[in-house]
Design a protein around this motif. Sequence first.
Motif, PDB file in Angstrom:
ATOM      1  N   ALA A 394       0.830  -1.205   0.000  1.00 24.42           N
ATOM      2  CA  ALA A 394       0.000   0.000   0.000  1.00 24.42           C
ATOM      3  C   ALA A 394       0.858   1.247   0.000  1.00 24.42           C
ATOM      4  CB  ALA A 394      -0.927  -0.009   1.221  1.00 24.42           C
ATOM      5  N   LYS A 395       1.906   1.246   0.819  1.00 22.07           N
ATOM      6  CA  LYS A 395       2.757   2.422   0.872  1.00 22.07           C
ATOM      7  C   LYS A 395       3.471   2.619  -0.448  1.00 22.07           C
ATOM      8  CE  LYS A 395       5.544   5.134   3.758  1.00 22.07           C
ATOM      9  NZ  LYS A 395       6.909   5.376   3.366  1.00 22.07           N
ATOM     10  N   ILE A 397       2.462   1.787  -3.346  1.00 23.60           N
ATOM     11  CA  ILE A 397       1.534   2.317  -4.334  1.00 23.60           C
ATOM     12  C   ILE A 397       1.366   3.813  -4.124  1.00 23.60           C
ATOM     13  CG2 ILE A 397      -0.837   2.267  -5.141  1.00 23.60           C
ATOM     14  CD1 ILE A 397      -0.917  -0.652  -4.457  1.00 23.60           C
ATOM     15  N   ARG A 398       1.244   4.199  -2.851  1.00 24.95           N
ATOM     16  CA  ARG A 398       1.034   5.612  -2.571  1.00 24.95           C
ATOM     17  C   ARG A 398       2.232   6.444  -3.007  1.00 24.95           C
ATOM     18  NH1 ARG A 398       0.659   8.761   2.644  1.00 24.95           N
ATOM     19  NH2 ARG A 398       2.722   7.911   2.933  1.00 24.95           N
ATOM     20  N   ALA A 404      -0.415  -0.391  -9.130  1.00 21.19           N
ATOM     21  CA  ALA A 404      -1.247  -1.573  -8.880  1.00 21.19           C
ATOM     22  C   ALA A 404      -2.366  -1.213  -7.929  1.00 21.19           C
ATOM     23  CB  ALA A 404      -0.402  -2.703  -8.289  1.00 21.19           C
ATOM     24  N   THR A 405      -3.274  -2.171  -7.717  1.00 22.66           N
ATOM     25  CA  THR A 405      -4.281  -2.027  -6.667  1.00 22.66           C
ATOM     26  C   THR A 405      -4.299  -3.306  -5.853  1.00 22.66           C
ATOM     27  OG1 THR A 405      -5.852  -2.732  -8.331  1.00 22.66           O
ATOM     28  CG2 THR A 405      -5.882  -0.421  -7.732  1.00 22.66           C
ATOM     29  N   ILE A 406      -4.850  -3.175  -4.647  1.00 23.45           N
ATOM     30  CA  ILE A 406      -4.936  -4.353  -3.785  1.00 23.45           C
ATOM     31  C   ILE A 406      -6.395  -4.755  -3.691  1.00 23.45           C
ATOM     32  CG2 ILE A 406      -4.427  -5.298  -1.536  1.00 23.45           C
ATOM     33  CD1 ILE A 406      -2.407  -3.235  -1.094  1.00 23.45           C
ATOM     34  N   ASP A 407      -6.632  -6.011  -3.840  1.00 22.26           N
ATOM     35  CA  ASP A 407      -7.978  -6.536  -3.661  1.00 22.26           C
ATOM     36  C   ASP A 407      -8.011  -7.163  -2.280  1.00 22.26           C
ATOM     37  OD1 ASP A 407     -10.425  -7.587  -3.848  1.00 22.26           O
ATOM     38  OD2 ASP A 407     -10.064  -8.711  -5.700  1.00 22.26           O
ATOM     39  N   HIS A 408      -8.637  -6.437  -1.338  1.00 18.74           N
ATOM     40  CA  HIS A 408      -8.486  -6.852   0.052  1.00 18.74           C
ATOM     41  C   HIS A 408      -9.183  -8.168   0.335  1.00 18.74           C
ATOM     42  CE1 HIS A 408      -7.663  -6.089   4.270  1.00 18.74           C
ATOM     43  NE2 HIS A 408      -8.871  -6.547   4.513  1.00 18.74           N
ATOM     44  N   LYS A 409     -10.348  -8.323  -0.310  1.00 18.07           N
ATOM     45  CA  LYS A 409     -11.136  -9.513   0.020  1.00 18.07           C
ATOM     46  C   LYS A 409     -10.403 -10.776  -0.387  1.00 18.07           C
ATOM     47  CE  LYS A 409     -15.402  -8.727  -0.616  1.00 18.07           C
ATOM     48  NZ  LYS A 409     -16.187  -8.052   0.182  1.00 18.07           N
TER      49      LYS A 409
ATOM     50  N   CYS B 190      -2.497   5.745   2.379  1.00 16.32           N
ATOM     51  CA  CYS B 190      -2.099   4.622   1.527  1.00 16.32           C
ATOM     52  C   CYS B 190      -3.315   3.871   1.026  1.00 16.32           C
ATOM     53  CB  CYS B 190      -1.217   3.655   2.290  1.00 16.32           C
ATOM     54  SG  CYS B 190       0.352   4.337   2.732  1.00 16.32           S
ATOM     55  N   LYS B 193      -5.221   5.163  -1.989  1.00 17.94           N
ATOM     56  CA  LYS B 193      -4.619   4.965  -3.296  1.00 17.94           C
ATOM     57  C   LYS B 193      -4.621   3.498  -3.699  1.00 17.94           C
ATOM     58  CE  LYS B 193      -3.298   9.087  -4.366  1.00 17.94           C
ATOM     59  NZ  LYS B 193      -2.314   9.677  -3.442  1.00 17.94           N
ATOM     60  N   ALA B 194      -4.473   2.637  -2.682  1.00 23.19           N
ATOM     61  CA  ALA B 194      -4.221   1.236  -3.021  1.00 23.19           C
ATOM     62  C   ALA B 194      -5.495   0.432  -3.263  1.00 23.19           C
ATOM     63  CB  ALA B 194      -3.409   0.593  -1.911  1.00 23.19           C
ATOM     64  N   TYR B 195      -6.559   0.766  -2.546  1.00 21.21           N
ATOM     65  CA  TYR B 195      -7.764  -0.053  -2.661  1.00 21.21           C
ATOM     66  C   TYR B 195      -8.838   0.697  -3.420  1.00 21.21           C
ATOM     67  CZ  TYR B 195      -5.663  -2.521   1.255  1.00 21.21           C
ATOM     68  OH  TYR B 195      -4.826  -3.201   2.071  1.00 21.21           O
ATOM     69  N   ASP B 196      -9.663  -0.076  -4.151  1.00 15.50           N
ATOM     70  CA  ASP B 196     -10.841   0.541  -4.758  1.00 15.50           C
ATOM     71  C   ASP B 196     -11.921   0.719  -3.719  1.00 15.50           C
ATOM     72  OD1 ASP B 196     -10.391  -1.159  -7.904  1.00 15.50           O
ATOM     73  OD2 ASP B 196      -9.838   0.858  -7.258  1.00 15.50           O
ATOM     74  N   VAL B 198     -13.207  -0.978   0.363  1.00 16.32           N
ATOM     75  CA  VAL B 198     -12.970  -1.909   1.459  1.00 16.32           C
ATOM     76  C   VAL B 198     -14.250  -2.052   2.241  1.00 16.32           C
ATOM     77  CG1 VAL B 198     -11.196  -2.515   3.106  1.00 16.32           C
ATOM     78  CG2 VAL B 198     -10.902  -0.512   1.692  1.00 16.32           C
ATOM     79  N   SER B 199     -14.476  -3.206   2.794  1.00 13.67           N
ATOM     80  CA  SER B 199     -15.656  -3.357   3.640  1.00 13.67           C
ATOM     81  C   SER B 199     -15.425  -2.604   4.932  1.00 13.67           C
ATOM     82  CB  SER B 199     -15.900  -4.831   3.935  1.00 13.67           C
ATOM     83  OG  SER B 199     -14.885  -5.299   4.786  1.00 13.67           O
ATOM     84  N   ASP B 202     -13.329  -4.278   7.578  1.00 13.54           N
ATOM     85  CA  ASP B 202     -11.891  -4.267   7.272  1.00 13.54           C
ATOM     86  C   ASP B 202     -11.298  -2.889   7.505  1.00 13.54           C
ATOM     87  OD1 ASP B 202     -12.333  -6.511   4.490  1.00 13.54           O
ATOM     88  OD2 ASP B 202     -11.723  -6.902   6.564  1.00 13.54           O
ATOM     89  N   PHE B 232     -19.688  -0.594   2.418  1.00 10.55           N
ATOM     90  CA  PHE B 232     -18.325  -0.499   1.898  1.00 10.55           C
ATOM     91  C   PHE B 232     -17.863   0.944   1.938  1.00 10.55           C
ATOM     92  CE2 PHE B 232     -17.361  -4.611   0.398  1.00 10.55           C
ATOM     93  CZ  PHE B 232     -18.549  -5.186   0.009  1.00 10.55           C
ATOM     94  N   LYS B 237     -12.337   6.925  -6.742  1.00 11.38           N
ATOM     95  CA  LYS B 237     -11.454   6.571  -7.842  1.00 11.38           C
ATOM     96  C   LYS B 237     -11.941   7.137  -9.155  1.00 11.38           C
ATOM     97  CE  LYS B 237      -8.109   4.122  -6.217  1.00 11.38           C
ATOM     98  NZ  LYS B 237      -7.462   3.069  -6.935  1.00 11.38           N
ATOM     99  N   GLU B 240     -10.084   9.120 -12.054  1.00  7.86           N
ATOM    100  CA  GLU B 240      -9.053   8.449 -12.844  1.00  7.86           C
ATOM    101  C   GLU B 240      -8.575   9.398 -13.918  1.00  7.86           C
ATOM    102  OE1 GLU B 240      -8.084   4.452 -11.798  1.00  7.86           O
ATOM    103  OE2 GLU B 240      -7.463   5.594 -13.545  1.00  7.86           O
TER     104      GLU B 240
END
Lengths: 487, 267
Positions: A394-395, A397-398, A404-409, B190, B193-196, B198-199, B202, B232, B237, B240
Amino acid sequence: MTQDVEMKDNQTPTESVVSAPTSTLQNLKEIAALIDTGSYTKEVRRIARAVRLTVGLRRQLTGSVISSFLDFALVPGSEAHTRLSSFVPKSDEHDMEVDTASSTSQAPPKHLPAELEIYCYFIVLLLLIDQKKYSEAKACSSASIARLKNVNRRTVDVIASKLYFYYSLSYELTDDLAEIRSTLLALHHSATLRHDELGQETLLNLLLRNYLHYNLYDQAEKLRSKAPRFEAHSNQQFCRYLFYLGKIRTIQLEYTDAKESLLQAARKAPVASLGFRIQCNKWAIIVRLLLGEIPERSIFTQKGMEKPLRPYFELTNAVRIGDLELFGNVQEKFAETFAKDRTHNLIVRLRHNVIRTGLRNISISYSRISLQDVAQKLRLNSANPVADAESIVAKAIRDGAIDATIDHKNGCMVSKETGDIYSTNEPQTAFNSRIAFCLNMHNEAVRALRFPPNTHKEKESDEKRREKKQQEEELAKYMAEEDDDDF
Amino acid sequence: MDPQLTEVSQQFERFKAAFARKDYNTCSDLLSQLKVLLTKFTSLPPLFENSPNAAKELTIARDIYEHAVVLSVKTEDQDAFERDFFQLKPYYVDARNRIPSSPQENLILGLNLLRLLVQNRIAEFHTELELLSSATLEDPCIKHAVELEQSFMEGAYNRVLSARQTAPDATYVYFMDLLAKTIRDEIAGCSEKAYDYVSISDARQMLLFSSDQELLTYVKEEHPDWEVKEGFVVFQKAKETAPCKEIPSLQLINQTLSYARELERIV
């Protein structure tokens, strides 16, 4: 009884030895005459030439030569003479012979210019340091500094700055640098008042060296930012200044500035000063690694530098691959080298870079990868690898290191498609930076055209300082003669 | 014993008693009095004269300043910490040969490093680090701070938070709390930027909130651009960046002009 035997033994070698020191003695006398005229006409460049000639003679100086020179230059029995003679080692038994042979033929000079006396201090110091008699060198240099305080002439400046250098050197070799800090500061103060720019430069460098020796980066930076700056008079002093500046900037995390200074210092240094260039290169390599760029292989294969740079080569390798385990191994393997170079703390900071590079490689190679695998590939060695990996990604990416992206689930990392880069502004900015660099280079070259290029390099000696001095004096002389021609 | 020295020692005992009682106001008053008394000793920095009682005076002065530093942590006064630490530093550095080293030295050094980290003065952090010898670096207090900085730089924030449990001393807790807050902001930055998306559960876990309500208030206050729908948290995003079709004309004009100018200079 034993003394008689020794004298007899020395009879035969004396005759053959008499001729050799005489020629050195002749040279020294010529130099003394040069200094005389220089001080009389107040021309600095003659003194500079005298110093340059001395440097060439350095190897041939011995105790006997110096004592006879002292007898010639200073009135025997005078205070200065006794003081200086006490420093010169009386190890050679045929001192007596040579003395009686030469001193009778010359008459001592009528008046004693201060420059000559300071010059005598200078060659005595040279001798002591070459013979590794450091505690005596210390005493001699302190005496010379005390004497220098009373002399306030521009013609002495050149010799004085050399004396300051050896003063600091003798204290450094006896591990006593902290003592002279206040003296150096006072000297710098008076040099600034007298507009002695060469002295100022030398003393500033010596002070910085003093602080950096004890890792006092904070104080060094404070001094450097407040001290008056001007055009560099001496190439070697400028190189040293750039090197110290680079070191300070590295510790303060200003890597771009540091890289510039260190690379400039490595480039400007004369080819013969191998030790200095090695140090510059070591720090430059680390700074480049910290900036995220990999230095080219050709740097490590420069002549004479292969062996000392070997640990850094392996380090670069580990960072380039992005392998934490390899990095850890290299760090342990060469721990003492790094401790000796005092780059240990910087290398600890490199860990972060290793992880980043590893991540970048992974993100480019995989379009989708689970965080578990990421942690495994990075060899994170922590208690909670998946969570760690997630936050690290995550850091990254920032910070823009990876796309990239993270898919948390699902707990995986999805890399983005890198679009067509030519349709963006990227090429334009890249071209712009290159064009600017070339134009800058051209401007600097034009500005540097006044100085002749250093094409003649003698590879005879490996004492970096001596060669440096020679180059410097030659340049100064050339410059001075150029100025003359202009009139 | 020197009468001045006795007086200082007595005051100091009173100070320590008040400190144990957690009576911080009395402590501060007594501290100011002690500092005034200390100015009478000439063996202290910056003078460093060699008086007969020099060693005792130095030791007592150092103890007083160490307690002052710890006091400032308890009263959560960071400026006072900085001041007292700077006054304490000469005792560690210059007076090292005159008095035996203090047991609290590494603790205080570690606290200082932590404080610089929390205030985000990373350059000074590293400068201070350079001053420490390799033996000091092995000490758990210092090591703790160094590893914290490493994890912070790398982004392994959960490691930072777990380090909170392993703090070597109770005085560290104050700084760790401050650090926790900084980390929360970092994680939020962070994550967006990183996640689209989140629940909520989480998100709550990542941002270290104990209830959903806290999370929602946080989002509303700090990050109004995040949307919360259907359980959620959606990070904005939509902005873009479509491949930019506009040409940054001003920049290009400037660049081209500078090229022309430089090329003219080439004779």
